[in-house]
Write a protein that holds these residues in place. Structure first.
Motif, PDB file in Angstrom:
ATOM      1  N   VAL A 131       0.872  -1.174   0.000  1.00 34.43           N
ATOM      2  CA  VAL A 131       0.000   0.000   0.000  1.00 34.43           C
ATOM      3  C   VAL A 131       0.908   1.223   0.000  1.00 34.43           C
ATOM      4  N   SER A 132       0.695   2.127  -0.955  1.00 34.34           N
ATOM      5  CA  SER A 132       1.567   3.292  -1.061  1.00 34.34           C
ATOM      6  C   SER A 132       0.772   4.541  -1.426  1.00 34.34           C
ATOM      7  N   SER A 133       1.360   5.695  -1.103  1.00 29.46           N
ATOM      8  CA  SER A 133       0.722   6.972  -1.430  1.00 29.46           C
ATOM      9  C   SER A 133       1.795   8.036  -1.558  1.00 29.46           C
ATOM     10  N   VAL A 134       1.439   9.125  -2.225  1.00 28.00           N
ATOM     11  CA  VAL A 134       2.331  10.281  -2.296  1.00 28.00           C
ATOM     12  C   VAL A 134       1.521  11.538  -2.040  1.00 28.00           C
ATOM     13  N   CYS A 135       2.135  12.488  -1.348  1.00 25.94           N
ATOM     14  CA  CYS A 135       1.532  13.797  -1.094  1.00 25.94           C
ATOM     15  C   CYS A 135       0.169  13.644  -0.397  1.00 25.94           C
ATOM     16  N   HIS A 136      -0.903  14.242  -0.962  1.00 25.84           N
ATOM     17  CA  HIS A 136      -2.218  14.134  -0.343  1.00 25.84           C
ATOM     18  C   HIS A 136      -2.838  12.750  -0.511  1.00 25.84           C
ATOM     19  N   GLY A 137      -2.156  11.864  -1.240  1.00 25.06           N
ATOM     20  CA  GLY A 137      -2.683  10.516  -1.416  1.00 25.06           C
ATOM     21  C   GLY A 137      -2.938   9.801  -0.109  1.00 25.06           C
ATOM     22  N   TYR A 138      -2.197  10.193   0.950  1.00 21.09           N
ATOM     23  CA  TYR A 138      -2.414   9.518   2.238  1.00 21.09           C
ATOM     24  C   TYR A 138      -3.783   9.802   2.827  1.00 21.09           C
ATOM     25  N   CYS A 139      -4.503  10.768   2.265  1.00 24.99           N
ATOM     26  CA  CYS A 139      -5.891  10.983   2.697  1.00 24.99           C
ATOM     27  C   CYS A 139      -6.737   9.742   2.402  1.00 24.99           C
ATOM     28  N   GLY A 140      -6.312   8.953   1.407  1.00 22.53           N
ATOM     29  CA  GLY A 140      -7.013   7.722   1.090  1.00 22.53           C
ATOM     30  C   GLY A 140      -6.787   6.623   2.114  1.00 22.53           C
ATOM     31  N   LEU A 141      -5.829   6.848   3.028  1.00 21.68           N
ATOM     32  CA  LEU A 141      -5.537   5.863   4.067  1.00 21.68           C
ATOM     33  C   LEU A 141      -6.111   6.255   5.418  1.00 21.68           C
ATOM     34  N   LEU A 142      -6.550   7.489   5.565  1.00 24.98           N
ATOM     35  CA  LEU A 142      -6.938   8.019   6.877  1.00 24.98           C
ATOM     36  C   LEU A 142      -8.042   7.223   7.557  1.00 24.98           C
ATOM     37  N   ASP A 143      -9.048   6.805   6.802  1.00 26.76           N
ATOM     38  CA  ASP A 143     -10.207   6.148   7.401  1.00 26.76           C
ATOM     39  C   ASP A 143     -10.267   4.653   7.115  1.00 26.76           C
ATOM     40  N   THR A 144      -9.213   4.111   6.524  1.00 27.53           N
ATOM     41  CA  THR A 144      -9.205   2.685   6.209  1.00 27.53           C
ATOM     42  C   THR A 144      -8.906   1.872   7.463  1.00 27.53           C
ATOM     43  N   ARG A 145      -9.810   0.946   7.758  1.00 31.75           N
ATOM     44  CA  ARG A 145      -9.634   0.076   8.927  1.00 31.75           C
ATOM     45  C   ARG A 145      -9.312  -1.344   8.478  1.00 31.75           C
ATOM     46  N   LEU A 146      -8.553  -2.030   9.303  1.00 29.58           N
ATOM     47  CA  LEU A 146      -8.243  -3.431   9.051  1.00 29.58           C
ATOM     48  C   LEU A 146      -9.393  -4.297   9.549  1.00 29.58           C
ATOM     49  N   SER A 147      -9.310  -5.594   9.317  1.00 29.09           N
ATOM     50  CA  SER A 147     -10.402  -6.501   9.687  1.00 29.09           C
ATOM     51  C   SER A 147     -10.676  -6.517  11.181  1.00 29.09           C
TER      52      SER A 147
END
Length: 227
Positions: A131-147
């Motif tokens: 799982v990777s992101s750049v710049c504001h892309g980490y906004c896509g990870l902010l609310d992601t929860r694991l199982s």
């Protein structure tokens, strides 16, 4: 076996104020695309709603508007890819070895709440893929929860566009929230370079993040090295 990368782009074209356009920061796509292409990886584009991806006007100016960005805009086939991105429900996460979230302020609006993107990200991460992101892309990870219900980024080192950089870019009054602060609230071990706007990327296991537009190549290279 050919490695496959799923690249995530935005569908949003403006801030809350429609008079202020935004969109994909083009070089964050083109720099990574070139790195992945040089490694022979197969690349697919997805967006929260599928279809059209608008471009951030500021990304089409020097210095971000470099050779890779110019070449992309001059290539009708490449530009056509930005009109026909997949939607999350068309994506089987098992088909991909990595997911890469691009940025641009637009992603602050449509990345965090996409349950489809959260599903894909969770499934990729939990089987040990990247799982990777750049710049504001980490906004896509902010609310992601694991199982198990925990935030994916909790207790993990990461970076992303810093609040100091928002202020220097003079958009701190336009953005809908402070992404750096929100990441910290979710338990992320946030890091940034000593100086704003220089390339900086962080690897924590199978999580790879870059701080700003200038970090896209470094981020992609770190992803490629893991693959």
């Amino acid at each position: 076996m050919t490695r496959r990368v799923l690249t995530v782009l935005t569908n949003v074209g403006h801030y809350d104020d429609p008079g202020h356009p935004t969109g994909l920061w083009l070089s964050e796509l083109t720099h990574a695309w070139e790195v992945f292409d040089d490694h022979g990886f197969e690349q697919t584009l997805v967006s929260p709603a599928g279809g059209h991806v608008p471009l951030e006007p500021r990304s089409l100016k020097f210095p971000s508007y470099d050779r890779t960005a110019k070449d992309w805009r001059a290539d009708p086939a490449k530009m056509a890819l930005l009109e026909s991105t997949l939607s999350p429900d068309q994506v089987d996460s098992a088909d991909y070895d990595a997911i890469y979230f691009t940025g641009g302020h637009a992603v602050m609006y449509d990345f965090p709440d996409s349950e489809g993107l959260q599903r894909i990200t969770r499934e990729i991460f939990e089987r040990g893929a990247i799982v990777s992101s750049v710049c504001h892309g980490y906004c896509g990870l902010l609310d992601t929860r694991l199982s198990d219900g925990s935030y994916l980024i909790a207790g993990r080192r990461l970076t992303g566009f810093a609040w100091q950089e928002e202020v220097l870019a003079r958009v701190d009054k336009l953005v809908p929230y402070n992404a750096e602060q929100r990441a910290k609230e979710r338990g992320a071990l946030y890091e940034k370079a000593k100086l704003p706007f220089v390339s900086y990327a962080v690897v924590d296991g199978n999580l790879v993040t870059g701080q700003n537009p200038g970090s896209a190549k470094e981020t992609a290279r770190k992803v490629a090295a893991l693959l």
